[in-house]
Motif scaffolding. Sequence first.
Motif, PDB file in Angstrom:
ATOM      1  N   VAL A   1      -4.251  13.429   4.094  1.00  0.00           N
ATOM      2  CA  VAL A   1      -3.218  14.032   3.254  1.00  0.00           C
ATOM      3  C   VAL A   1      -3.459  13.635   1.805  1.00  0.00           C
ATOM      4  N   GLU A   2      -3.429  14.611   0.917  1.00  0.00           N
ATOM      5  CA  GLU A   2      -3.418  14.335  -0.520  1.00  0.00           C
ATOM      6  C   GLU A   2      -1.972  14.032  -0.905  1.00  0.00           C
ATOM      7  N   VAL A   3      -1.713  12.811  -1.324  1.00  0.00           N
ATOM      8  CA  VAL A   3      -0.342  12.334  -1.496  1.00  0.00           C
ATOM      9  C   VAL A   3       0.270  12.889  -2.790  1.00  0.00           C
ATOM     10  N   ASP A   4       1.442  13.509  -2.649  1.00  0.00           N
ATOM     11  CA  ASP A   4       2.190  13.982  -3.816  1.00  0.00           C
ATOM     12  C   ASP A   4       3.127  12.916  -4.362  1.00  0.00           C
ATOM     13  N   ARG A   5       3.804  12.221  -3.466  1.00  0.00           N
ATOM     14  CA  ARG A   5       4.846  11.285  -3.885  1.00  0.00           C
ATOM     15  C   ARG A   5       4.999  10.225  -2.809  1.00  0.00           C
ATOM     16  N   ALA A   6       5.267   8.986  -3.212  1.00  0.00           N
ATOM     17  CA  ALA A   6       5.525   7.897  -2.269  1.00  0.00           C
ATOM     18  C   ALA A   6       6.647   7.032  -2.806  1.00  0.00           C
ATOM     19  N   GLY A   7       7.496   6.576  -1.923  1.00  0.00           N
ATOM     20  CA  GLY A   7       8.575   5.675  -2.307  1.00  0.00           C
ATOM     21  C   GLY A   7       8.219   4.240  -2.003  1.00  0.00           C
ATOM     22  N   VAL A   8       8.842   3.317  -2.731  1.00  0.00           N
ATOM     23  CA  VAL A   8       8.731   1.898  -2.399  1.00  0.00           C
ATOM     24  C   VAL A   8      10.119   1.387  -2.051  1.00  0.00           C
ATOM     25  N   CYS A   9      10.160   0.447  -1.123  1.00  0.00           N
ATOM     26  CA  CYS A   9      11.444  -0.046  -0.620  1.00  0.00           C
ATOM     27  C   CYS A   9      11.450  -1.564  -0.589  1.00  0.00           C
ATOM     28  N   GLY A  10      12.514  -2.128  -0.041  1.00  0.00           N
ATOM     29  CA  GLY A  10      12.641  -3.574   0.018  1.00  0.00           C
ATOM     30  C   GLY A  10      11.559  -4.233   0.849  1.00  0.00           C
ATOM     31  N   THR A  11      11.114  -3.572   1.913  1.00  0.00           N
ATOM     32  CA  THR A  11      10.035  -4.125   2.724  1.00  0.00           C
ATOM     33  C   THR A  11       8.750  -4.235   1.916  1.00  0.00           C
ATOM     34  N   ASP A  12       8.455  -3.209   1.111  1.00  0.00           N
ATOM     35  CA  ASP A  12       7.275  -3.260   0.249  1.00  0.00           C
ATOM     36  C   ASP A  12       7.379  -4.408  -0.757  1.00  0.00           C
ATOM     37  N   ALA A  13       8.587  -4.601  -1.299  1.00  0.00           N
ATOM     38  CA  ALA A  13       8.780  -5.697  -2.251  1.00  0.00           C
ATOM     39  C   ALA A  13       8.569  -7.054  -1.578  1.00  0.00           C
ATOM     40  N   GLU A  14       8.959  -7.154  -0.297  1.00  0.00           N
ATOM     41  CA  GLU A  14       8.748  -8.404   0.433  1.00  0.00           C
ATOM     42  C   GLU A  14       7.265  -8.664   0.685  1.00  0.00           C
ATOM     43  N   ILE A  15       6.494  -7.615   0.937  1.00  0.00           N
ATOM     44  CA  ILE A  15       5.049  -7.787   1.081  1.00  0.00           C
ATOM     45  C   ILE A  15       4.457  -8.255  -0.246  1.00  0.00           C
ATOM     46  N   TYR A  16       4.911  -7.663  -1.331  1.00  0.00           N
ATOM     47  CA  TYR A  16       4.402  -8.048  -2.649  1.00  0.00           C
ATOM     48  C   TYR A  16       4.740  -9.509  -2.967  1.00  0.00           C
ATOM     49  N   SER A  17       5.954  -9.938  -2.612  1.00  0.00           N
ATOM     50  CA  SER A  17       6.371 -11.310  -2.920  1.00  0.00           C
ATOM     51  C   SER A  17       5.806 -12.335  -1.944  1.00  0.00           C
ATOM     52  N   GLY A  18       5.432 -11.863  -0.745  1.00  0.00           N
ATOM     53  CA  GLY A  18       4.946 -12.767   0.292  1.00  0.00           C
ATOM     54  C   GLY A  18       5.989 -13.159   1.305  1.00  0.00           C
ATOM     55  N   ALA A  19       7.203 -12.592   1.207  1.00  0.00           N
ATOM     56  CA  ALA A  19       8.304 -12.999   2.088  1.00  0.00           C
ATOM     57  C   ALA A  19       8.366 -12.206   3.377  1.00  0.00           C
ATOM     58  N   MET A  20       7.584 -11.139   3.528  1.00  0.00           N
ATOM     59  CA  MET A  20       7.690 -10.261   4.682  1.00  0.00           C
ATOM     60  C   MET A  20       7.224 -10.968   5.954  1.00  0.00           C
ATOM     61  N   SER A  21       8.013 -10.850   7.037  1.00  0.00           N
ATOM     62  CA  SER A  21       7.756 -11.618   8.258  1.00  0.00           C
ATOM     63  C   SER A  21       6.420 -11.274   8.900  1.00  0.00           C
ATOM     64  N   TYR A  22       5.921 -10.045   8.745  1.00  0.00           N
ATOM     65  CA  TYR A  22       4.632  -9.691   9.336  1.00  0.00           C
ATOM     66  C   TYR A  22       3.505 -10.564   8.793  1.00  0.00           C
ATOM     67  N   LEU A  23       3.645 -11.047   7.581  1.00  0.00           N
ATOM     68  CA  LEU A  23       2.623 -11.917   7.003  1.00  0.00           C
ATOM     69  C   LEU A  23       2.567 -13.258   7.727  1.00  0.00           C
ATOM     70  N   ASP A  24       3.728 -13.729   8.196  1.00  0.00           N
ATOM     71  CA  ASP A  24       3.775 -14.990   8.941  1.00  0.00           C
ATOM     72  C   ASP A  24       3.290 -14.818  10.379  1.00  0.00           C
ATOM     73  N   SER A  25       3.587 -13.654  10.974  1.00  0.00           N
ATOM     74  CA  SER A  25       3.234 -13.426  12.375  1.00  0.00           C
ATOM     75  C   SER A  25       1.796 -12.982  12.557  1.00  0.00           C
ATOM     76  N   GLY A  26       1.113 -12.639  11.468  1.00  0.00           N
ATOM     77  CA  GLY A  26      -0.254 -12.152  11.566  1.00  0.00           C
ATOM     78  C   GLY A  26      -0.366 -10.655  11.785  1.00  0.00           C
ATOM     79  N   GLN A  27       0.756  -9.953  11.785  1.00  0.00           N
ATOM     80  CA  GLN A  27       0.720  -8.496  11.948  1.00  0.00           C
ATOM     81  C   GLN A  27       0.349  -7.781  10.649  1.00  0.00           C
ATOM     82  N   ALA A  28       0.309  -8.528   9.559  1.00  0.00           N
ATOM     83  CA  ALA A  28      -0.156  -8.011   8.274  1.00  0.00           C
ATOM     84  C   ALA A  28      -0.884  -9.136   7.557  1.00  0.00           C
TER      85      ALA A  28
END
Length: 337
Positions: free
Chosen positions: A29-56
């Motif tokens: 898909v050629e992307v027209d538009r994408a949103g960012v949300c609180g989960t994305d901000a948590e990945i950016y900050s390092g607080a997202m739980s998937y980073l601790d569990s190894g799922q990301a």
Amino acid sequence: MRAFVITGPGRAEVQDVPPPRPGRGEVVVEVDRAGVCGTDAEIYSGAMSYLDSGQAAYPIRIGHEWCGVVAETGPGVDRAWLGRRVTGDTMLGCGNCDRCTAGRQHLCADRYEIGLRNGWPGALAERLPVPVTALHPLPEPVDPVLGALVEPGGVALRSVLGAGLSPGERLLVFGPGTIGLLVGQIAVARGVEVHLLGRYEPSLTFARSIGFAHVWTAQTLPDLRFDAVVDASNAAENPARAVEVVEPGRRVVYVGLSGEPSLIDSRVVALKDVTVVGVLSASGGLAGTIELYASGAVDPRPLVAATVGLAEAAGALAGERPAAWGAAPKIHIDPRR
């Protein structure tokens, strides 16, 4: 192609990366538009739980709220998809396990999540690979702004359906962010009386500005019968409060997540005969959301404060907000900028 890549906590850059090639059963898909949300901000900050569990793991290419145009098809995909405007499900199950075959692919233990889980690249890029089975065509009235709001709208629609309300009944929504406001808009479209509860005056004022008449704080919330409660907040105390204020025998829906465990007294749940519903994703709510947007019954475009390019995505994730953007909660990214 250009893509936004998070390389570590609080670190990101726009990189030139190889463009995707569609595998069997996939499109690009050629992307027209994408949103960012609180989960994305948590990945950016390092607080997202998937980073601790190894799922990301870093580096991560985020972006799971998106729309665009099918530019390439892989083996086994009908070429009639080429040129079609689409959005799609974030949750990509294995397709073979009991959960997937029962229609619960969003709970597959081995699932990918676009831009979030197990390394599937996200939509903050010029192009995005997607399984054709995850696609949802977008009708003409659903413009790119609405198209990138289908995924959060699907989460909200599932939350409203989970509340089990009839027209004329009363819903209390905790958290006037994107999901909470979408829950409110969808519930109003279904004839429900909506009350919103929040903490911060700018977000409460914004909610009033887009038509919500019943907007409260914890201190001003009136003593009313609430036939359902949807907790779309990230406050650890709100799950317990939701059970306390809901009408006995009715439903509480949990869609927001706090950064720490939220405690609920199961004795209150049992003694009030309350049904508790959890909502993980938009899966199952996307088609219905597209219909609501296409018909004009729900118009969430005022929720988008600004649309910026890939180079400004890091600032948006870090919470940088020029005053001119106002208090609308959602930021969109145009990867072509």
